[in-house]
Design a protein around this motif. Structure first.
Motif, PDB file in Angstrom:
ATOM      1  N   GLN A   3       3.620  -4.082   8.300  1.00  0.00           N
ATOM      2  CA  GLN A   3       3.888  -2.669   8.013  1.00  0.00           C
ATOM      3  C   GLN A   3       5.394  -2.451   7.876  1.00  0.00           C
ATOM      4  O   GLN A   3       6.187  -2.925   8.695  1.00  0.00           O
ATOM      5  CB  GLN A   3       3.329  -1.784   9.136  1.00  0.00           C
ATOM      6  CG  GLN A   3       3.326  -0.311   8.756  1.00  0.00           C
ATOM      7  CD  GLN A   3       2.546   0.553   9.741  1.00  0.00           C
ATOM      8  OE1 GLN A   3       2.555   0.299  10.940  1.00  0.00           O
ATOM      9  NE2 GLN A   3       1.893   1.584   9.233  1.00  0.00           N
ATOM     10  N   THR A  56       0.848  -1.199   0.000  1.00  0.00           N
ATOM     11  CA  THR A  56       0.000   0.000   0.000  1.00  0.00           C
ATOM     12  C   THR A  56       0.882   1.247   0.000  1.00  0.00           C
ATOM     13  O   THR A  56       2.070   1.181   0.312  1.00  0.00           O
ATOM     14  CB  THR A  56      -0.906   0.078   1.248  1.00  0.00           C
ATOM     15  OG1 THR A  56      -0.090   0.336   2.395  1.00  0.00           O
ATOM     16  CG2 THR A  56      -1.714  -1.189   1.445  1.00  0.00           C
ATOM     17  N   LYS A  57       0.270   2.368  -0.303  1.00  0.00           N
ATOM     18  CA  LYS A  57       0.959   3.651  -0.062  1.00  0.00           C
ATOM     19  C   LYS A  57       1.153   3.784   1.451  1.00  0.00           C
ATOM     20  O   LYS A  57       0.447   3.139   2.230  1.00  0.00           O
ATOM     21  CB  LYS A  57       0.109   4.780  -0.609  1.00  0.00           C
ATOM     22  CG  LYS A  57       0.013   4.691  -2.123  1.00  0.00           C
ATOM     23  CD  LYS A  57      -0.154   6.031  -2.754  1.00  0.00           C
ATOM     24  CE  LYS A  57       0.175   5.911  -4.226  1.00  0.00           C
ATOM     25  NZ  LYS A  57      -0.578   6.829  -5.052  1.00  0.00           N
ATOM     26  N   PRO A  58       2.108   4.637   1.896  1.00  0.00           N
ATOM     27  CA  PRO A  58       2.279   4.800   3.352  1.00  0.00           C
ATOM     28  C   PRO A  58       0.961   5.183   4.022  1.00  0.00           C
ATOM     29  O   PRO A  58       0.227   6.032   3.523  1.00  0.00           O
ATOM     30  CB  PRO A  58       3.313   5.920   3.456  1.00  0.00           C
ATOM     31  CG  PRO A  58       4.089   5.826   2.180  1.00  0.00           C
ATOM     32  CD  PRO A  58       3.090   5.405   1.122  1.00  0.00           C
ATOM     33  N   GLN A  59       0.672   4.515   5.127  1.00  0.00           N
ATOM     34  CA  GLN A  59      -0.509   4.866   5.926  1.00  0.00           C
ATOM     35  C   GLN A  59      -0.193   6.169   6.665  1.00  0.00           C
ATOM     36  O   GLN A  59       0.971   6.559   6.779  1.00  0.00           O
ATOM     37  CB  GLN A  59      -0.788   3.738   6.938  1.00  0.00           C
ATOM     38  CG  GLN A  59      -0.940   2.348   6.303  1.00  0.00           C
ATOM     39  CD  GLN A  59      -2.171   2.206   5.436  1.00  0.00           C
ATOM     40  OE1 GLN A  59      -3.201   2.835   5.700  1.00  0.00           O
ATOM     41  NE2 GLN A  59      -2.091   1.395   4.376  1.00  0.00           N
ATOM     42  N   ALA A  70       0.673   1.014  -3.904  1.00  0.00           N
ATOM     43  CA  ALA A  70       1.829   1.712  -4.487  1.00  0.00           C
ATOM     44  C   ALA A  70       2.614   0.797  -5.419  1.00  0.00           C
ATOM     45  O   ALA A  70       3.113   1.228  -6.453  1.00  0.00           O
ATOM     46  CB  ALA A  70       2.744   2.222  -3.374  1.00  0.00           C
ATOM     47  N   SER A 103       4.019   2.058   4.954  1.00  0.00           N
ATOM     48  CA  SER A 103       3.252   1.272   3.980  1.00  0.00           C
ATOM     49  C   SER A 103       3.028  -0.134   4.539  1.00  0.00           C
ATOM     50  O   SER A 103       3.730  -0.563   5.456  1.00  0.00           O
ATOM     51  CB  SER A 103       4.012   1.208   2.651  1.00  0.00           C
ATOM     52  OG  SER A 103       5.302   0.673   2.874  1.00  0.00           O
TER      53      SER A 103
END
Ligand code: FAD
Length: 386
Positions: free
Chosen positions: A280, A225-228, A331, A285
């Motif tokens: 994570q 994923t994109k950074p949370q 991402a 991400s």
């Protein structure tokens, strides 16, 4: 002239080099890419002895000690946040309870977590999914895109490893006194022994040995994923119901066979070998995965080079049923390939008394390699066990 030349700079090769160096041997490591970029950099980075059968749990527990020991001297990205298995129903809770008893007998710490404790510790975990969890406090994570590069850097800087990246080994010849190693660039290196940790490359060295073996290759799709948002922290390794139904540790649970026999024979998770794990990364991400597709080692090209979006969409759908991440915007997507045997837990082949092949560690390489290669180096060099 080296005591040992390791071929392949993935986690298995690098830890063979590490233990040989620790034993005072003169070691070279040759890696075909500019920097390793195969399975060792494409995984979750979950170091989870808890998921292994008892033999590999022992190697995994030794790996934990080795990772922590190196981390205390040099930052190779190890974080000790533990692993948790989250059950989604009573059957999975039963397996967690049984695994806790097995681990208690093996003197390996684990703690049952109530549903409330899981919801409090893992933000976004869905109340209608989680029934409870089993937590392993000693387990660590690595950053897969970082760890191997730092480890090799450490071995070169502090342990005198002779490292030759960007060189493909194309031949090994035992002359009777030494092994002569030839690279595609025409370099010639000599050693007392060589250990070939070639991962899933079965086309370059000894293709006939691999073609006759029962090695298979597995293609796994992964998502990042994109950074949370900065405030969102998902600690450690998170494994969920489908992993409880898949990981070897659970095969040893008394109810496992019965519970498996009640599963539907056909489902998308069975067809694509999907189970859902979350980890994570340090930039916030979240790595999500994974799926499993198989081919015989000699038919590796049949796995293809595409990423199947039906599989990705299914994994995201399942992940959303488990954890409500602040963002599921993706991402990066990629696949990784590892090798494993159909009938054994590892592929070990002695070409002759100086040339050894070790590969096919399957899905347990980040967990088991450090511990296994310690024992293997001791055996191959007749060293005393400490
Ligand atoms: C998607 C995915 C997720 C995973 N998640 C986890 C996890 O969370 N935890 C876990 O424990 N395990 C996990 N694994 C498994 C783990 O990543 C592998 O078991 C491990 O990386 C295998 O290491 P290796 O050194 O045997 O192979 P590789 O990483 O493939 O390394 C082999 C190296 O040898 C080099 N090489 C090959 N032939 C030559 C040659 N002739 N000359 C020079 N160099 C050569 C290659 O370039 C490569 O760098 C995962 C694997 C994948 C694919």
């Amino acid at each position: 002239m080296y005591d040992l030349i390791v071929v392949g700079g993935g986690v298995l090769g690098a830890f063979h080099a590490y233990h040989a160096l620790e034993a005072g041997l003169k070691v070279a490591l040759i890696e075909k890419d500019k920097a390793p970029q195969e399975a060792t950099t494409r995984n979750f980075g979950q170091v989870v002895p808890s998921g292994m059968d008892s033999k590999w749990q022992a190697y995994g527990r030794e790996s934990l000690k080795i990772y922590k020991e190196i981390q205390s001297r040099f930052d190779i990205s190890i974080r000790n946040n533990g692993s948790v298995y989250i059950a989604s129903n009573e059957e999975e809770m039963q397996l967690l309870e049984e695994l806790r008893v097995i681990n208690q007998a093996n003197d390996y710490s684990s703690e049952m977590m109530s549903k409330e404790a899981c919801l409090a510790k893992y933000p976004g975990l869905k109340a209608d999914y989680a029934k409870g969890g089993l937590f392993f406090p000693e387990e660590v994570t690595v950053e897969p895109r970082v760890m191997i590069h730092r480890l090799l850097e450490y071995l070169v800087a502090e342990k005198n490893l002779a490292y030759f990246p960007y060189k493909t080994v194309i031949a090994c010849e035992n002359t009777g006194n030494v092994v002569k190693i030839t690279t595609s660039g025409g370099d010639l290196l000599e050693a007392g022994k060589t250990i070939i940790c070639n991962g899933r490359d079965f086309k370059t060295l000894y293709p006939e040995i691999f073609a006759q073996s029962d090695l298979v290759v597995t293609k796994l799709q992964m998502l990042l994923t994109k950074p949370q948002p900065q405030s969102y922290i998902l600690p450690g390794s998170i494994l969920t119901g489908l992993s409880i139904r898949r990981y070897e540790a659970f095969y040893e649970c008394p109810s496992f066979a019965d519970i498996k026999s009640r599963e539907p024979k056909e489902s998308p998770e069975k067809k694509w070998g999907v189970h859902i794990l979350f980890k994570q990364a340090t930039d916030g991400s979240v790595i999500l995965g994974d799926s499993h597709e198989y081919a015989d080692a000699k038919n590796i090209d049949d796995l293809g080079y595409d990423l199947d979006m039906d599989i990705d969409q299914f994994m995201i759908l399942k992940a959303k049923q488990i954890i409500n991440l602040p963002t599921y915007e993706i991402a990066h997507r990629w696949f990784g390939i590892y090798s494993q045997c159909k009938t054994k837990d590892l592929f070990q082949h002695q070409v002759d008394d100086r040339i050894h092949i070790v590969t096919g560690i399957g899905g347990k390489g980040m967990t088991g390699s450090a511990g296994f290669s310690k024992e293997n180096i001791q055996q191959l060099f007749n060293l005393k066990n400490d």
